[in-house]
Every structure is written in C-alpha cells, then in structure tokens.
Enzyme design. Structure first.
Site: not given
Length: 191
Positions: A14, A87, A102, A104, A145, A174
């Site tokens: 990514n 985190l 972010n 996920h 999340d 993605e």
C-alpha cells in the site's frame, strides 16, 4: 504542496501504491515513510522510489520530543497509516486533528481492535463464515479501529475461499481504492 507521511510496519504494498499514485500530483507528495520496524520491506520500497525514510521503534514513536521534530523536519501535514500496527500516541492525534487516517482489512466495526490485523482478520472472517469482506478507511482516534468511517469497499466471498483467498480479494480492493480515498480526504481537508 501538501506533504504526507506514510506509517508502515510490513512489506509496504500500500505504501508503494500511494507513493506511485501521488508521484505526479501537483498538490500532494509522499514526503516521508516511517516504520516502527527496521526490517520492514516498506522502507526498501520507499527508498527505491526516492522517498526519505525513518525508523521509530516504540520508545521513539511514543516520544513527543522525537516524533514531532521529525515530522516538522519534513513539513508533514497529513499522516496515512498503511499497515501500521502500533497504536498512534495521543500527542500525534492531537497534533494532526482529523489528519490521520488508517486502512483496515475488514468491514469495521467487525473484526477490528486489538489483535485484529493482517492474516488474523482474514482467518476470523473465514471462521465466522462471512459471505463478504472488504476494506475500511477511517480516521484515527485514541481507541483502536473506532474512528469515523470514511469509506468501505466490499467483495463477495464463497464458502470455498481460504483465509489466503480472502486476503487476496481484500488486497485487490486496497490496491484499487486506497489511493483514491486518500486523495479525496486530502482534497476535503485542504482545498
């Protein structure tokens, strides 16, 4: 030019996709790649594409006196987490309000939270017998999340799909959509 930092922990597909996507942008530049792991292949990918890198293991990542000067050095205005496992410390969230997002590998709020990353997510999706999975892009908050969902993309699953099959299907989403979503958020944030 808006400078983006990409935070990574792993192989960096990514990360590489984002760097290539923004390489010709007149508005946005991937100016820095930060990893919590020295051995992350994402660092090699970034270096090959001419993007500066930095390694910030947990003690440095959680040290305001290390991270904020590093990000100021590259005039970072936005942070994208692309397979970043730790985190994000609260001081970074405070310094970049609504400017950390972010990706996920599941349809949040399902399969999110502590321990839900990478293959663990896909195995949980398989075990639950889900008929679809997907990717979620969300804002980063102090709770893992749980930030505002910006975009979700879905893909159908069959009972025959293995966890590896599920991972491959989700990864295609993605590659296709993540850079476009990042650009959309950047446009909404800065223009």
């Amino acid at each position: 030019m808006i400078n983006i930092a990409i935070f990574v922990s792993g192989s960096g597909t990514n990360c590489e996709n984002l760097i290539k996507y923004f390489a010709t942008s007149e508005r946005y530049r991937c100016a820095l790649v930060v990893s919590n792991k020295l051995e992350a292949f994402a660092l090699t990918r970034a270096e090959r594409l001419g993007v500066p890198t930095a390694v910030a293991p947990k003690p440095q990542l959680n040290d305001e006196a290390v991270m904020l000067p590093l990000l100021r050095q590259y005039d970072i205005q936005f942070i994208v987490l692309a397979g970043f496992l730790p985190l994000v410390p609260n001081f970074l969230i405070d310094a970049f309000p609504r400017r950390i997002i972010n990706i996920h590998p599941a349809l949040l709020p399902k399969y999110g939270g502590k321990g839900m990353w990478g293959h663990h997510v896909h195995e949980a999706v398989k075990e639950a017998g889900e008929t679809e999975t997907g990717m979620t892009v969300h804002r980063v908050t102090p709770v893992c999340d749980s930030g505002e969902i910006i975009a979700q993309y879905r893909v159908a699953l069959s009972p025959a799909d293995t966890a590896d099959d599920i991972a491959a299907k989700e990864h295609q989403l993605e590659m296709a959509y993540f850079p476009k979503v990042v650009e959309q958020v950047l446009d909404e944030t800065f223009f």
